[in-house]
Design a protein around this motif. Structure first.
Motif, PDB file in Angstrom:
ATOM      1  N   VAL A  64       0.813  -1.227   0.000  1.00 52.24           N
ATOM      2  CA  VAL A  64       0.000   0.000   0.000  1.00 52.24           C
ATOM      3  C   VAL A  64       0.840   1.267   0.000  1.00 52.24           C
ATOM      4  O   VAL A  64       0.292   2.373  -0.112  1.00 52.24           O
ATOM      5  CB  VAL A  64      -0.972   0.026   1.196  1.00 52.24           C
ATOM      6  N   LYS A  65       2.142   1.122   0.123  1.00 52.35           N
ATOM      7  CA  LYS A  65       3.026   2.284   0.209  1.00 52.35           C
ATOM      8  C   LYS A  65       2.883   3.153  -1.034  1.00 52.35           C
ATOM      9  O   LYS A  65       2.866   2.658  -2.159  1.00 52.35           O
ATOM     10  CB  LYS A  65       4.469   1.814   0.368  1.00 52.35           C
ATOM     11  N   GLY A  66       2.728   4.452  -0.810  1.00 50.13           N
ATOM     12  CA  GLY A  66       2.557   5.391  -1.908  1.00 50.13           C
ATOM     13  C   GLY A  66       1.109   5.604  -2.314  1.00 50.13           C
ATOM     14  O   GLY A  66       0.806   6.525  -3.080  1.00 50.13           O
ATOM     15  N   ARG A  67       0.225   4.737  -1.821  1.00 44.50           N
ATOM     16  CA  ARG A  67      -1.202   4.864  -2.172  1.00 44.50           C
ATOM     17  C   ARG A  67      -2.063   5.188  -0.951  1.00 44.50           C
ATOM     18  O   ARG A  67      -3.084   5.868  -1.085  1.00 44.50           O
ATOM     19  CB  ARG A  67      -1.708   3.559  -2.800  1.00 44.50           C
ATOM     20  N   PHE A  68      -1.676   4.688   0.209  1.00 44.32           N
ATOM     21  CA  PHE A  68      -2.445   4.902   1.441  1.00 44.32           C
ATOM     22  C   PHE A  68      -1.704   5.880   2.348  1.00 44.32           C
ATOM     23  O   PHE A  68      -0.473   5.905   2.381  1.00 44.32           O
ATOM     24  CB  PHE A  68      -2.629   3.585   2.188  1.00 44.32           C
ATOM     25  N   THR A  69      -2.479   6.638   3.114  1.00 42.80           N
ATOM     26  CA  THR A  69      -1.911   7.562   4.090  1.00 42.80           C
ATOM     27  C   THR A  69      -2.658   7.428   5.401  1.00 42.80           C
ATOM     28  O   THR A  69      -3.890   7.595   5.437  1.00 42.80           O
ATOM     29  CB  THR A  69      -1.995   9.015   3.609  1.00 42.80           C
TER      30      THR A  69
END
Length: 123
Positions: A64-69
């Motif tokens: 999910v890195k780069g897509r979720f915060t």
């Protein structure tokens, strides 16, 4: 009584966005690291993201890195997960969880969970 209540799930097309919320009560929210964990149908729980008690340190699963915060508002006792560029493989029941001990990356590190909110990504 500790309570974690997730909301914001739903059905979205691939490439879409959702924002999950987790409302916390019954404990001093600002004192605890918090995580998001998801479970897809037929699979075990998967750690998604973690945020420290102050909100200044975050980490994400590679998937999910780069897509979720992940973020939190300690004044509102609320944890968030902004999910962008959603993929069908993100389909799962999403839980917020309180880190009771350990580093917060393992299922056994959590002492309280919410009931989950369903996210379905499909065209």
């Amino acid at each position: 009584e500790v309570q974690l209540v997730e909301s914001g799930g739903g059905m979205v097309q691939p490439g879409g966005s959702l924002r999950l919320s987790c409302s916390a009560s019954g404990f001093t929210f600002s004192s605890y690291d918090m995580s998001w964990v998801r479970q897809a149908p037929g699979k075990g729980p998967e750690w998604v993201s973690i945020i420290n008690y102050r909100g200044g340190i975050t980490d994400y699963a590679d998937s999910v890195k780069g897509r979720f915060t992940i973020s939190r508002d300690n004044a509102k006792n609320t944890l968030y997960l902004q999910m962008n560029s959603l993929k069908p493989e993100d389909t799962a029941l999403y839980y917020c969880a309180r880190v009771g001990h350990g580093l917060g990356y393992r299922i056994n590190d959590y002492d309280y969970w919410g009931q989950g909110t369903q996210v379905t990504v499909s065209s």
